[in-house]
Design an enzyme around this catalytic site. Structure first.
Site, short mmCIF file in Angstrom:
data_model
loop_
_atom_site.label_atom_id
_atom_site.label_comp_id
_atom_site.label_asym_id
_atom_site.label_seq_id
_atom_site.Cartn_x
_atom_site.Cartn_y
_atom_site.Cartn_z
CD GLU A 1 -2.51 -1.24 2.74
OE1 GLU A 1 -2.17 -0.45 3.66
OE2 GLU A 1 -3.41 -2.07 2.89
NE ARG B 1 5.62 9.90 3.61
CZ ARG B 1 5.08 10.81 4.43
NH1 ARG B 1 5.25 12.08 4.22
NH2 ARG B 1 4.37 10.42 5.48
NE ARG C 1 3.80 15.61 5.02
CZ ARG C 1 5.08 15.50 5.31
NH1 ARG C 1 5.94 16.36 4.86
NH2 ARG C 1 5.50 14.50 6.05
CB CYS D 1 -4.81 35.14 11.66
SG CYS D 1 -5.15 36.28 10.33
CE1 TYR E 1 -0.93 10.56 3.38
CE2 TYR E 1 1.43 10.43 2.98
CZ TYR E 1 0.21 9.81 3.17
OH TYR E 1 0.14 8.44 3.16
#
Ligand code: LLP
Length: 423
Positions: free
Chosen positions: A276, A279, A315, A344, A373
């Site tokens: 699986e 990335r 990230r 902000c 991601y």
């Protein structure tokens, strides 16, 4: 290896200059390189060449854009999904249902029913209660769920704590000492066909040793389940292999080293292996291009304020991790600055005191290694519309997700009836 490179002083995605793309679609935007995705898909498959007919199920969560999934489906990849939405995306992109693995620790009854109705190839079950619920649903629907039990091997993947999943204190998987009994229970339940075991100990894993330990524990469990008289046909080894983010650091092990380890550990298992990867396939295939809104001299720091923020790429804020930042049209010299977004919160920062080529307002930068991601974890915080995604293929490019409009952003809300103005 990726296909983002300087050509005539301009950072390109394959044959397309990123400054031209910025003019065409505006900033910020995500840009993916099809050649890089394809290359990684093939390098991973090549690394597993010693195995007989493994199922490579791309982890859709890493980048769920339909064009990305379709590209991988054309490479023969299946899909690992963790929600009905991801399953629908995989099916819409053309992944055959039998190549879909449905994972996840909190599948709802609705999601299990959808998976059964679609006829997915495997459901990775994470608890006894889930197994019983799946059996009841399958029986009711006149279907059979093909099940793998996800094992929690109690192994430390030695990665960021928020993305480690294989320790006993993590919510994932079933303790190894309950597997044989649960398999027997599953084998006796109606609507369930027990077919395998699964494991996934974390993401961005930089060493092979923890994975090897986890796989060895699975090997021992296969023997235990078989000794109890059952057939084990598939073993899902999950994803998790890390990729280089910081060019100054040593790269994680390459797919061929991973493949050699897998071949060695799984020799003689006599099962179909499932992987699986997420990335590894798409991480280096994407960048987030942003424009410098202004350069601001703080009391103790120089800030380069970008038009991209933590809502577009979370990230660095969420995990404190490194993304390389490169000027799209680099000038000579070096300068140190902190790269921040417009949101902000002080946490809205991409890098602190980072040396890059000098930048002024209006310049473009690329936040590298943002293909995994990135867009998928974006939000509209601060009412900032989701940014577009562009797929490049040689000299071709296409907007594979347009920028969200303000009408879409605001028009999704409703004024409660009692707040509506009276004439
Ligand atoms: N399989 C399962 C069951 C998973 O939970 C994951 C990732 C994968 C496969 C794919 O792992 P990969 O090959 O991509 O490492 N948002 C975090 C990463 C979370 C990973 C979650 N699970 C980040 O930005 O680093």
């Amino acid at each position: 290896m990726d296909h983002f490179h300087l050509h005539d002083g301009v950072l390109h995605a394959e044959d397309v200059p990123l400054d031209r793309l910025a003019e065409a679609v505006g900033t910020p935007f995500y840009c993916y390189s099809a050649a890089t995705i394809t290359r990684h898909a093939r390098v991973f498959r090549q690394g597993l060449a010693e195995l007989i007919d493994p199922l490579l199920a791309y982890a859709v969560k890493a980048n769920p854009n339909l064009s990305v999934i379709r590209l991988l489906a054309r490479e023969g990849y299946g899909a690992d999904v963790v929600s009905e939405g991801e399953m629908r995306r995989a099916l819409a992109a053309g992944v055959p249902a039998e190549r879909i693995i449905f994972s996840g620790v909190g599948k709802t009854a609705g999601e299990m029913a959808a998976a059964l109705a679609a006829g997915v190839g495997q459901v990775n079950v994470e608890s006894e209660a889930e197994l019983q619920a799946l059996s009841a649903l399958a029986t009711q629907m006149g279907r059979v769920a093909r099940v793998a039990l996800r094992v929690n091997p109690d192994v430390d993947a030695r990665t960021h704590a928020k993305i480690a999943t294989g320790k006993s204190e993590n919510k994932f998987g079933i303790p190894a000492d309950r597997i044989v009994a649960l398999w027997a229970e599953g084998a006796a339940l109606p609507g369930i066909a027990m077919q395998g075991l699964a494991v996934h100990i974390g993401s961005q894993i930089a060493e092979l040793a923890p994975m090897e330990r986890a796989f060895e524990r699975l090997g021992a469990l296969i023997a235990d389940v078989r000794a109890a008289g059952h057939r084990v046909e598939t073993v899902d080894l999950g994803g998790g292999l890390g990729i280089p983010y910081d060019p100054a650091l040593p790269a994680p092990p390459a797919p061929d080293a991973y493949g050699a380890m897998v071949a060695r550990v799984t020799r003689g298992w006599g099962v179909r292996l499932v992987f699986e990867p997420g990335r590894l396939i798409v991480g280096n295939a994407g960048v987030l291009v942003a424009r410098v809104v202004r350069v601001k001299e703080g009391a103790s720091r120089r800030f380069v304020v970008l038009d991209a923020g933590m809502n577009d790429l979370i990230r660095p804020t969420l995990y404190g991790v490194f993304h390389d930042i490169r000027a799209v049209v680099p000038r000579p010299g070096r300068e140190v600055a902190s790269f921040v977004g417009p949101v902000c919160e002080s946490g809205d920062s991409f890098a602190e005191d980072r040396a890059t080529t000098p930048l002024v307002a209006g310049d473009l930068v690329a936040l590298m290694t943002a293909g995994a991601y990135g867009a998928t974890m974006a939000s509209t915080y601060n009412s900032r519309p989701l940014v577009p995604e562009v797929l490049v293929n040689g000299s071709l490019w296409a907007v594979v997700r347009p920028r969200q409009t303000y009408e879409e952003l605001i028009g999704a809300d409703r004024i409660a009836p009692w707040l509506e103005e009276r004439e």
